[in-house]
Write an enzyme that holds these catalytic residues in place. Structure first.
Site, PDB file in Angstrom:
ATOM      1  N   HIS B  85      20.063  15.415  -7.846  1.00 53.95           N
ATOM      2  CA  HIS B  85      20.533  14.362  -8.553  1.00 53.95           C
ATOM      3  C   HIS B  85      19.212  13.873  -9.215  1.00 53.95           C
ATOM      4  CE1 HIS B  85      22.381  10.408  -9.794  1.00 53.95           C
ATOM      5  NE2 HIS B  85      23.540  10.956  -9.395  1.00 53.95           N
ATOM      6  N   ILE B 170       3.238   3.794 -12.748  1.00 57.83           N
ATOM      7  CA  ILE B 170       4.143   3.982 -11.865  1.00 57.83           C
ATOM      8  C   ILE B 170       3.397   3.667 -10.431  1.00 57.83           C
ATOM      9  CG2 ILE B 170       5.280   5.892 -12.873  1.00 57.83           C
ATOM     10  CD1 ILE B 170       4.193   7.797 -10.583  1.00 57.83           C
ATOM     11  N   HIS B 171       4.670   3.300  -9.320  1.00 57.81           N
ATOM     12  CA  HIS B 171       4.133   3.035  -8.196  1.00 57.81           C
ATOM     13  C   HIS B 171       3.802   4.484  -7.433  1.00 57.81           C
ATOM     14  CE1 HIS B 171       4.290   2.319  -3.724  1.00 57.81           C
ATOM     15  NE2 HIS B 171       4.389   1.141  -3.867  1.00 57.81           N
ATOM     16  N   THR B 173       3.848   6.102  -4.799  1.00 58.66           N
ATOM     17  CA  THR B 173       4.991   6.857  -3.922  1.00 58.66           C
ATOM     18  C   THR B 173       6.228   6.496  -4.235  1.00 58.66           C
ATOM     19  OG1 THR B 173       4.614   5.367  -2.159  1.00 58.66           O
ATOM     20  CG2 THR B 173       3.316   7.286  -2.107  1.00 58.66           C
ATOM     21  N   ALA B 174       6.687   5.317  -4.775  1.00 58.66           N
ATOM     22  CA  ALA B 174       7.833   4.856  -5.077  1.00 58.66           C
ATOM     23  C   ALA B 174       8.317   5.030  -6.577  1.00 58.66           C
ATOM     24  CB  ALA B 174       7.813   3.366  -4.690  1.00 58.66           C
TER      25      ALA B 174
END
Lengths: 301, 301
Positions: B85, B170-171, B173-174
């Site tokens: 997805h 971006i974060h 790892t998230a």
């Protein structure tokens, strides 16, 4: 998982429709209590009667109801009561209606608990009727209330009419109370494009239980004079067994015989969600639909 | 009178569909909190994704959601995430859906508050999309998520794709989270008595918005091989404006052209009560009906 929240409705009728102060005192029993929600009340001066609609958790509604019966005993004197509507007591009738996660058996139990507790607390004779009735002869409220307040002093002494709870004599000023469990009523009317009352009457006779129609349907023809049309005016007494769409479609079929058309319908007052969801499911031909899919049904768990 | 209770739904998607322990940690944010009700969650191992359905009071749901985002940051590492997805972050998307006594404007406000608070608390870049979008280019989630996690490091630096809240990076790892407000989706399928997929496809094209049909209807033809029939499979994106019965009747009309019949329909997953009550009101020709007459609507006030 916590147990699913149970909800009952209670629609007590009190024999006071004129003195707002007294009505408010009675209705106050349903205000500000956890698990009890006063939906509304209506009063009728000619009937001299107030009808209160309450919903909530079974135990909480029962306790508020016992308090309301006590207040009605304090403020209503049946020996002086006059009104057009039949009545037998200060708190005339107390029907409990299962709404959510409550079976009819549980509603009957609740009615019996209320009857027991209120009769003991107030020395009040109580008849159980409809689904809570102890004998078929007591199912029909009209039969139970026959003779009204004025005739009750004698009636409660007759062995076949000994009250289900409480003394075999009336409360001197509060008379007798009827307590019941029943399905929600849906007041459902179907309008016809004719002004001929006899056609609405004939169709009502075809679809109502009394004269050979659907089991949980009562009905009669009514004129809507301002609109120049008539309607089949009905009370659906168990929408889970006699569906709204079924009587609607049947009336359309019958109307053909008289060359008239159904032009619409109306629901008067409240209706349980399931009655309309079931109707939608019929017309859309929904396969494998469950009430649990309705978001609001989940919200109330 | 107390103010009417507001209810929103929130359907966050998290990028973890395989490690039950991690999923449970995230989902726990929605358990045992006043005003928050976890309806259910589903996970898909191929998608490597979990979809949670929560309802409750706006503020309480928002706060639980902020906690869940924090847990997702702790337990999910997007640099190692694989799944079929499309996804751009550990908490991939957070749509808010107005359910009761909440306007779309309020749902948009709630989305913005969540975005602001979560971005500050976790130094997380956040895009607003659908009704909460800051520009038309950001309304469509597919456009916002284009490039997925792997492409986001570059995308968030482009001026036209600067996040609505949080840093322009971006974060680590998230990744990035999308926050939205939208109407409830109703997954609605209509079955035809033919096995010809092209007929379902043609009808889908006639009724869906994309190719000239109803504004809030997406659709395509789907084969039900085990039953040997086909269906018009739809997402109704605003049932208050494109009614279920309207698309159902339209499909019946279109089906005639191909000499096939509608044999039924189905609602997949949950549906707001109003969508079905409106359908019932249409078919019964209900006059002057108000949602307030539905007992359950009153119960939730």
């Amino acid at each position: 998982m916590s147990e699913k929240k149970k909800i009952v409705q209670c629609v007590p009728n009190f024999s006071e429709g004129r003195d707002l102060e007294k009505i408010e005192k009675i209705v106050n029993a349903f205000r500000g209590k956890d698990g009890v929600k006063l939906l509304d009340y209506s009063r009728d001066e000619d009937h001299n009667r107030a009808v209160v609609t309450v919903v909530g958790e079974p135990e909480a509604v029962k306790n508020a109801m016992i308090e309301a019966i006590g207040t009605a005993i304090e403020v209503i004197d049946m020996t002086k009561h006059q009104g057009q509507h039949p009545r037998m007591g200060a708190t005339d009738v107390v029907p409990f209606i299962p709404i959510k996660n409550v079976s009819m058996t549980e509603a009957v139990e609740l009615a019996k608990e209320l009857a027991k507790e209120a009769s003991e607390k107030y020395n009040l004779p109580i008849y159980l009727y409809e689904k809570a009735a102890s004998t078929p002869a007591r199912e029909n409220l009209a039969q139970v209330r026959k003779g009204q307040f004025e005739g009750m002093a004698e009636k409660v002494k007759q062995p076949e009419w000994h009250p289900d709870f409480g003394p075999h004599e009336i409360h001197p000023t509060a008379g007798v109370t009827g307590v019941a469990a029943r399905m929600p009523l849906v007041a459902y009317n179907v309008n016809l494009d004719t002004n001929k009352l006899e056609i609405a009457d004939k169709i009502a006779k075809n679809v109502r239980h009394l004269s050979g129609g659907l089991r949980y349907c009562k009905g009669m023809g009514v004129e809507l004079k301002d609109r120049g049309i008539v309607q089949v005016s009905m009370n659906m007494t168990d929408y889970t067994k006699t569906a709204l769409y079924r009587v609607f479609e049947l009336i359309k079929i019958e109307a053909k015989r008289y060359g008239v058309n159904v032009v619409g319908s109306e629901i008067v007052g409240s209706v349980p969600m399931e009655a309309l969801v079931d109707t939608a499911a019929y017309y859309l031909g929904l396969e494998d639909f469950s009430m649990e899919q309705v978001l609001e049904a989940r919200l109330m768990e």
